[in-house]
Scaffold this motif. Structure first.
Motif, short mmCIF file in Angstrom:
data_model
loop_
_atom_site.label_atom_id
_atom_site.label_comp_id
_atom_site.label_asym_id
_atom_site.label_seq_id
_atom_site.Cartn_x
_atom_site.Cartn_y
_atom_site.Cartn_z
N TYR A 176 -7.39 -17.92 0.81
CA TYR A 176 -7.76 -18.64 -0.41
C TYR A 176 -8.47 -19.95 -0.05
N GLU A 177 -7.99 -20.61 0.98
CA GLU A 177 -8.63 -21.84 1.44
C GLU A 177 -10.06 -21.55 1.92
N LYS A 178 -10.21 -20.45 2.65
CA LYS A 178 -11.54 -20.08 3.14
C LYS A 178 -12.48 -19.74 1.99
N ALA B 68 -27.43 -5.94 -3.56
CA ALA B 68 -28.60 -6.39 -4.32
C ALA B 68 -28.18 -7.22 -5.53
N TYR B 69 -27.12 -6.79 -6.19
CA TYR B 69 -26.61 -7.52 -7.36
C TYR B 69 -26.16 -8.92 -6.95
N PHE B 70 -25.45 -9.02 -5.84
CA PHE B 70 -24.96 -10.31 -5.39
C PHE B 70 -26.12 -11.23 -5.02
N ARG B 71 -27.08 -10.71 -4.29
CA ARG B 71 -28.25 -11.51 -3.89
C ARG B 71 -28.99 -12.04 -5.12
N ASP B 72 -29.11 -11.20 -6.12
CA ASP B 72 -29.90 -11.57 -7.30
C ASP B 72 -29.18 -12.57 -8.20
N ARG B 73 -27.86 -12.49 -8.28
CA ARG B 73 -27.11 -13.27 -9.27
C ARG B 73 -26.41 -14.52 -8.74
N ILE B 74 -26.00 -14.53 -7.50
CA ILE B 74 -25.11 -15.60 -7.05
C ILE B 74 -25.78 -16.97 -7.07
N GLY B 75 -27.07 -17.04 -6.84
CA GLY B 75 -27.77 -18.32 -6.85
C GLY B 75 -27.83 -18.97 -8.22
N LYS B 76 -27.55 -18.18 -9.27
CA LYS B 76 -27.57 -18.71 -10.64
C LYS B 76 -26.19 -19.20 -11.07
N VAL B 77 -25.20 -19.04 -10.22
CA VAL B 77 -23.83 -19.44 -10.55
C VAL B 77 -23.62 -20.91 -10.20
N ASP B 78 -23.26 -21.71 -11.20
CA ASP B 78 -23.08 -23.15 -11.01
C ASP B 78 -21.61 -23.57 -10.98
N ALA C 277 -15.80 -21.87 1.13
CA ALA C 277 -17.08 -21.17 1.23
C ALA C 277 -17.95 -21.40 -0.01
N PHE C 278 -17.33 -21.39 -1.19
CA PHE C 278 -18.11 -21.55 -2.42
C PHE C 278 -18.34 -23.01 -2.78
N GLY C 279 -17.42 -23.88 -2.42
CA GLY C 279 -17.64 -25.32 -2.55
C GLY C 279 -17.63 -25.88 -3.96
N PHE C 280 -17.13 -25.13 -4.94
CA PHE C 280 -17.14 -25.64 -6.32
C PHE C 280 -16.34 -26.93 -6.47
N GLY C 281 -15.22 -27.02 -5.77
CA GLY C 281 -14.37 -28.20 -5.90
C GLY C 281 -14.64 -29.28 -4.88
N ASN C 282 -15.55 -29.02 -3.96
CA ASN C 282 -15.82 -29.98 -2.88
C ASN C 282 -17.11 -30.75 -3.04
N PHE C 283 -18.10 -30.16 -3.70
CA PHE C 283 -19.43 -30.77 -3.77
C PHE C 283 -19.95 -30.77 -5.20
N SER C 284 -20.82 -31.71 -5.50
CA SER C 284 -21.43 -31.76 -6.83
C SER C 284 -22.36 -30.57 -7.04
N LEU D 218 -10.64 -22.07 -6.83
CA LEU D 218 -12.02 -22.47 -6.55
C LEU D 218 -12.32 -23.90 -7.02
N GLU D 219 -11.85 -24.25 -8.19
CA GLU D 219 -12.13 -25.57 -8.75
C GLU D 219 -11.41 -26.69 -8.00
N GLY D 220 -10.26 -26.37 -7.41
CA GLY D 220 -9.50 -27.40 -6.70
C GLY D 220 -10.10 -27.79 -5.37
N GLY D 221 -10.95 -26.91 -4.81
CA GLY D 221 -11.56 -27.20 -3.52
C GLY D 221 -10.56 -27.26 -2.38
N THR D 222 -11.00 -27.84 -1.29
CA THR D 222 -10.14 -27.93 -0.10
C THR D 222 -10.09 -29.34 0.50
N ILE D 223 -10.85 -30.25 -0.07
CA ILE D 223 -10.89 -31.61 0.49
C ILE D 223 -9.63 -32.38 0.15
N ARG D 224 -9.17 -32.22 -1.10
CA ARG D 224 -7.92 -32.90 -1.50
C ARG D 224 -6.73 -32.20 -0.87
N GLU D 225 -5.85 -32.98 -0.25
CA GLU D 225 -4.70 -32.43 0.46
C GLU D 225 -3.80 -31.60 -0.45
#
Length: 263
Positions: free
Chosen positions: A104-106, A40-50, A110-117, A85-92
């Motif tokens: 770590y790659e997965k 429940a905590y994860f469902r409620d909070r994760i969408g607010k994480v930028d 999954a979170f996409g912080f370093g891959n997408f705006s 997380l910040e480095g993403g996976t798109i850059r070799e």
């Protein structure tokens, strides 16, 4: 009180009991107040994480996220996880791509912080995606507190078919196993190889593993473990060998390593 799975037996008999009762035991775990509060905590909070920084700053969210990828041991390594997380996976050359443990790659993908705006935390389906993995992994963790061989086998049952299906060369799949400590232990034990096996040349390790797989299953390819019967046979071999090791049976690791090097 945390969930404790019922594991009355060890070895192959205990593995059989766990497999027969796993659906019921997983349902019992998911019904516990601790598990439900975490979900429940994860469902409620994760969408607010930028950002990755926001995620690692919330230790409870971070624990759930890391557990979903079998990385819960890194919950206090905030700076390291933030960098992954910040480095993403798109850059070799990103950190996640360099690390031998592909979990770590997965995690980073999954979170996409370093891959997408806009990170994937904003997707409506994201909480359910991570919670499904969290349920599986947290159950395995609970099993592992009583019997680590069972935890390793549960992980291998999930990871090996996924690896078998990947569109990479078979040799690359063997290297992936060697770079994944839990999978390495299962395969190495199942084929009767000592811990000192890891000290020989990497290419030679692959050659030996391919030879053992060919001898045991009639094929040297990892793709064969997409077949449930062959996967089950591998798990049974692992359980038998692990039980023998626990009882101190078998030849010395030094003698086995020397025999391998002479082949």
């Amino acid at each position: 009180m945390s969930f404790q799975p019922v594991l009355p037996l060890g070895g192959l008999a205990g593995w059989g009991f766990l497999k027969r009762t796993i659906d019921r035991q997983q349902a019992l775990q998911q019904a516990t107040p601790v598990q439900q509060r975490d979900e429940a905590y994860f469902r409620d909070r994760i969408g607010k994480v930028d950002t990755a920084e926001q995620l690692v700053s919330d230790k409870r969210l971070l624990r759930i996220a890391l557990t979903a990828f079998g990385l819960e041991g890194d919950v206090n390594s905030k700076a390291f996880i933030q960098k992954v997380l910040e480095g993403g996976t798109i850059r070799e050359g990103s950190l996640a791509n360099k690390l031998a443990n592909k979990q770590y790659e997965k995690l980073s993908a999954a979170f996409g912080f370093g891959n997408f705006s806009v990170p994937r935390t904003k997707l409506s389906t994201f909480p359910a995606e991570i919670i499904a993995q969290f349920r599986v992994r947290s159950f395995e963790t609970a099993v592992g507190t009583q019997n680590n061989s069972f935890r390793l086998a549960l992980n291998a049952e999930r990871e090996l078919p996924a690896l078998a299906a990947r569109p990479i060369s078979d040799k690359a799949k063997w290297y992936s196993i060697l770079g994944n400590a839990p999978l390495r232990e299962v395969v190495q034990t199942a084929f009767g190889l000592p811990k000192s096996f890891a000290s020989i040349d990497l290419d030679q390790q692959v050659t030996v593993l391919q030879g053992r797989a060919q001898s045991a299953f009639g094929s040297a390819n990892i793709s064969q473990f997409a077949d449930p019967e062959k996967l089950d046979s591998l798990m049974r071999r692992f359980m038998l060998r692990a039980d023998m090791q626990a009882q101190g049976a078998g030849s010395s690791s030094q003698a086995i390593a020397l025999a391998l090097l002479r082949r």
